[in-house]
Design an enzyme around this catalytic site. Structure first.
Site, PDB file in Angstrom:
ATOM      1  N   TYR A 115      -4.835   4.502   7.621  1.00  0.00           N
ATOM      2  CA  TYR A 115      -6.183   3.890   7.626  1.00  0.00           C
ATOM      3  C   TYR A 115      -6.983   4.343   8.850  1.00  0.00           C
ATOM      4  O   TYR A 115      -6.977   5.515   9.187  1.00  0.00           O
ATOM      5  CB  TYR A 115      -6.105   2.363   7.593  1.00  0.00           C
ATOM      6  CG  TYR A 115      -5.115   1.811   6.609  1.00  0.00           C
ATOM      7  CD1 TYR A 115      -5.242   2.079   5.252  1.00  0.00           C
ATOM      8  CD2 TYR A 115      -4.050   1.034   7.029  1.00  0.00           C
ATOM      9  CE1 TYR A 115      -4.352   1.557   4.347  1.00  0.00           C
ATOM     10  CE2 TYR A 115      -3.150   0.503   6.128  1.00  0.00           C
ATOM     11  CZ  TYR A 115      -3.304   0.779   4.786  1.00  0.00           C
ATOM     12  OH  TYR A 115      -2.413   0.260   3.905  1.00  0.00           O
TER      13      TYR A 115
ATOM     14  N   LYS B 136       0.641   3.464  -2.992  1.00  0.00           N
ATOM     15  CA  LYS B 136      -0.521   4.306  -3.302  1.00  0.00           C
ATOM     16  C   LYS B 136      -0.165   5.792  -3.315  1.00  0.00           C
ATOM     17  O   LYS B 136      -0.700   6.576  -4.092  1.00  0.00           O
ATOM     18  CB  LYS B 136      -1.633   4.056  -2.266  1.00  0.00           C
ATOM     19  CG  LYS B 136      -2.223   2.653  -2.328  1.00  0.00           C
ATOM     20  CD  LYS B 136      -3.075   2.354  -1.100  1.00  0.00           C
ATOM     21  CE  LYS B 136      -3.691   0.964  -1.149  1.00  0.00           C
ATOM     22  NZ  LYS B 136      -4.358   0.604   0.122  1.00  0.00           N
TER      23      LYS B 136
ATOM     24  N   TYR C 129      -2.517  -2.188 -10.570  1.00  0.00           N
ATOM     25  CA  TYR C 129      -2.541  -1.967  -9.117  1.00  0.00           C
ATOM     26  C   TYR C 129      -1.783  -3.092  -8.394  1.00  0.00           C
ATOM     27  O   TYR C 129      -0.950  -2.830  -7.515  1.00  0.00           O
ATOM     28  CB  TYR C 129      -3.996  -1.866  -8.629  1.00  0.00           C
ATOM     29  CG  TYR C 129      -4.106  -1.877  -7.131  1.00  0.00           C
ATOM     30  CD1 TYR C 129      -3.705  -0.770  -6.370  1.00  0.00           C
ATOM     31  CD2 TYR C 129      -4.579  -3.001  -6.459  1.00  0.00           C
ATOM     32  CE1 TYR C 129      -3.783  -0.795  -4.984  1.00  0.00           C
ATOM     33  CE2 TYR C 129      -4.662  -3.030  -5.072  1.00  0.00           C
ATOM     34  CZ  TYR C 129      -4.260  -1.926  -4.344  1.00  0.00           C
ATOM     35  OH  TYR C 129      -4.322  -1.952  -2.967  1.00  0.00           O
TER      36      TYR C 129
ATOM     37  N   SER D 261       0.794  -1.239   0.000  1.00  0.00           N
ATOM     38  CA  SER D 261       0.000   0.000   0.000  1.00  0.00           C
ATOM     39  C   SER D 261       0.820   1.279   0.000  1.00  0.00           C
ATOM     40  O   SER D 261       0.280   2.350  -0.281  1.00  0.00           O
ATOM     41  CB  SER D 261      -0.902   0.044   1.228  1.00  0.00           C
ATOM     42  OG  SER D 261      -2.110  -0.579   0.958  1.00  0.00           O
TER      43      SER D 261
ATOM     44  N   VAL E 131       0.781  -3.596   4.072  1.00  0.00           N
ATOM     45  CA  VAL E 131       0.704  -4.909   4.715  1.00  0.00           C
ATOM     46  C   VAL E 131       2.019  -5.685   4.614  1.00  0.00           C
ATOM     47  O   VAL E 131       2.158  -6.745   5.223  1.00  0.00           O
ATOM     48  CB  VAL E 131      -0.457  -5.776   4.179  1.00  0.00           C
ATOM     49  CG1 VAL E 131      -1.800  -5.217   4.581  1.00  0.00           C
ATOM     50  CG2 VAL E 131      -0.363  -5.969   2.685  1.00  0.00           C
TER      51      VAL E 131
END
Ligand SMILES: NC(=O)CC[C@H](N)C(=O)O
Length: 326
Positions: A253, A79, A201, A76, A271
């Protein structure tokens, strides 16, 4: 003379910063909390004891300890950088019509869109990241992938590669992400070629980096988009404030609020067990330790960043920074 400091050079160039990260590494090395991500089968194979901390300053000094050369997939954390590329490709206004900037307070993989606008909430959760990646320009899948790899090269300072096992592992099990893409297709938030967007992605998430690379990337964001080691402009400086703002409010998050309160600097976790944090105009920080807490953030990574922020006074709203400090 070298300005690069690592554990091996300790006698040559001792530094307070190196002492701080060495102490934190020793303190948390034996901590056994959290579990490594296993919903992507290939990620479950990682050694939970791997642990490293790297700091790169905006004037190019490097401080690191532990397994900082160990490669892992960026997940992630990618991103953040894909968002920068989408902003460069389309500009702020258009990107905002496709992806919002509101924190969700929900898990990174929640299948939700904004009720009114039907946009994904922000580019740091999976739905928003898939929509963001679908915006990256290119004549076909290969050109788009090459643009993403070239973007990472600018931030890191060397070529990067996709871990094919992790990519195929996620592609064959990522049904939840596929469901989000279909939901966004239903609302016209993403173009119909969703398999291509998902592949890109999954590929960007499977780019291999080490802790040192992450710290250089963070330092590049801290340095107005200029890689402090190579001097290359990795992203247009006009988008740094957009990138850092969404990192600050959404990067951790459903822990983003507590993180902003306690650590007080823009950051992004993945992660893989990596956390990348940016101290604007000062330094980039990276921690790698695979065991995750319930929200998907590295357990040791959070603890190290909390303590680093306290010890070095990194919180953006620390009173001293306004000249009124105790
Ligand atoms: N939080 C993460 O690092 C998630 C990334 C992972 N590739 C996914 O899409 O589920």
């Amino acid at each position: 003379m070298t300005n690069k400091v690592n554990q091996g050079d300790l006698e040559i160039l001792p530094s307070p910063l190196l002492t701080v990260i060495n102490d934190l590494h020793s303190k948390y090395k034996s901590l056994k909390e959290g579990i490594v991500a296993n919903y992507i089968p290939e990620l479950a194979k990682v050694d939970p004891d791997l642990f490293s901390i790297s700091i790169v300053t905006v004037d190019g000094q490097v401080y690191q300890v532990g397994d900082y050369q160990q490669l892992f997939t960026i997940q992630s954390i990618s991103k953040v950088f894909a968002y920068g590329l989408a902003l460069e490709d389309h500009g702020r206004d258009y990107v905002l019509t496709r992806v919002g900037v509101e924190p969700t307070g929900d898990a990174f993989n929640a299948i939700i869109l904004d009720e009114q606008s039907k946009r994904p909430y922000n580019p740091m959760v999976n739905a928003g990241a898939i929509a963001t990646t679908s915006l990256i320009k290119g004549a076909g899948a290969t050109e788009r992938l090459n643009r993403v790899l070239e973007m990472f090269r600018r931030y890191i300072g060397h070529d990067v590669f996709v871990d094919i096992s992790v990519f195929t592992s996620e592609r064959s099990t990522g049904h939840r992400n596929r469901a989000m893409a279909h939901l966004m297709l239903n609302f016209g938030m993403i173009d119909k070629n969703i398999e291509e967007a998902l592949d890109l992605y999954f590929q960007q998430c499977a780019v291999m980096v080490n802790c040192h690379d992450l710290a250089v990337m963070a330092a590049t964001l801290a340095n107005r988009g200029v890689n402090p080691i190579t001097g290359e402009q990795a992203v247009n400086s006009r988008y740094i404030k957009d990138i850092l703002s969404v990192m600050y409010t959404c990067g951790m998050y459903n822990f983003a609020g507590e993180w902003a309160y306690k650590v007080g600097i823009p950051a992004k976790s993945g992660v893989c067990g990596g956390i990348l944090a940016v101290v604007p105009n000062k330094m980039g920080i990276a921690v790698f330790s695979p065991p995750l807490d319930i929200r998907g953030n590295s357990v040791r990574g959070v603890k190290v960043c909390e303590e680093l922020s306290g010890q070095l006074g990194l919180h953006l709203f620390e009173c001293g920074k306004f000249g009124t400090g105790e």
